[in-house]
Motif scaffolding. Sequence first.
Motif, short mmCIF file in Angstrom:
data_model
loop_
_atom_site.label_atom_id
_atom_site.label_comp_id
_atom_site.label_asym_id
_atom_site.label_seq_id
_atom_site.Cartn_x
_atom_site.Cartn_y
_atom_site.Cartn_z
N MET A 12 0.82 -1.19 0.00
CA MET A 12 0.00 0.00 0.00
C MET A 12 0.87 1.25 0.00
SD MET A 12 -3.11 -0.96 -0.21
CE MET A 12 -3.99 0.53 0.26
N LYS A 13 2.02 1.19 0.69
CA LYS A 13 2.90 2.34 0.78
C LYS A 13 4.33 1.86 0.59
CE LYS A 13 4.37 6.03 3.93
NZ LYS A 13 4.19 6.63 5.26
N PRO A 14 5.14 2.58 -0.18
CA PRO A 14 6.54 2.19 -0.36
C PRO A 14 7.27 2.09 0.98
CG PRO A 14 5.93 3.85 -1.96
CD PRO A 14 4.79 3.76 -1.00
N ILE A 15 8.25 1.19 1.03
CA ILE A 15 9.01 0.95 2.26
C ILE A 15 10.40 1.56 2.11
CG2 ILE A 15 9.98 -0.83 3.76
CD1 ILE A 15 7.70 -2.68 2.74
N ILE A 16 10.79 2.39 3.07
CA ILE A 16 12.09 3.05 3.04
C ILE A 16 13.06 2.31 3.96
CG2 ILE A 16 13.33 5.21 3.45
CD1 ILE A 16 10.74 6.70 3.08
N SER A 17 14.28 2.11 3.49
CA SER A 17 15.30 1.46 4.32
C SER A 17 16.67 2.03 3.96
CB SER A 17 15.28 -0.05 4.12
OG SER A 17 15.47 -0.39 2.76
N PRO A 18 17.61 2.02 4.93
CA PRO A 18 18.95 2.56 4.66
C PRO A 18 19.80 1.60 3.82
CG PRO A 18 18.86 1.68 6.88
CD PRO A 18 17.46 1.57 6.32
N VAL A 19 20.68 2.19 3.02
CA VAL A 19 21.68 1.43 2.27
C VAL A 19 23.03 2.07 2.62
CG1 VAL A 19 22.51 0.69 0.02
CG2 VAL A 19 20.05 0.93 0.42
#
Length: 257
Positions: A12-19
């Motif tokens: 439903m909503k994009p998922i943000i994660s660190p790289v």
Amino acid sequence: MVLSGFRKEIPMKPIISPVGDCAISIDFGQVIDPKINRHIRQTIERIQELNLEGIIELVPTYCALLLQYDAMLYSYEELCNIIEPTLEQTITDNANELVTVVEIPTVYGGEFGPDLGFVASHNNLTEDEVVAIHSGTDYLVYMLGFIPGFTYLGGMDPCIATPRLSSPRTLIPAGSVGIAGEQTGTYPSDSPGGWQIIGRTPVTMYDMSKKQAALLSAGDYVRYVPIDEAEYNRINALGADYAPSMYEVEVGELRGY
């Protein structure tokens, strides 16, 4: 990279994660889908409209967007707070949207497409039927990768899908058009590779002497146009001076969509 059969629900909503410590990955789902691609491209546009200092690069992939930033200007949390509102905006879905179509003249079969016969027999088709099917669709450029200028295209008819070569070739000529699983694409330079080669284009797909080295960009559409060997030789003689046909059409007018 081949993602044939890669199918999961679109979140439903994009998922943000660190790289690492200077990049963010925004995951839009795990499916090769024009709607996800449209969401990625519109997100890029909205982030660019923010005119943020320190955004180094925005790199689209099939299902995600990599945002590289200057860690001296933002913390991960700060940047997430800035870009999250852009992910919540409505995605426009307009059949009247204008998109760029690039025609890629291609010789199919023979010495230019040594695997055309195998692709045909694998799918119980004639070679002419494979050519008609392959050249009858407009392919969305989802992303570039593998080697500079190599395009990963979506929209190929599954009735011509064919597995990769069991043993990759050490050299595939620049301009070769191939199939791997349910994907198709063009090799922009001489390269090893394991795709089934069905044809070749004389068009220069990647030219480092130009400001925009890659002929194609994510979001463009590719239209393969069958030509004969004489036309191939004529275009090939022009080299980088040849400019392929490039024009805008409405999404609703694309072939295969």
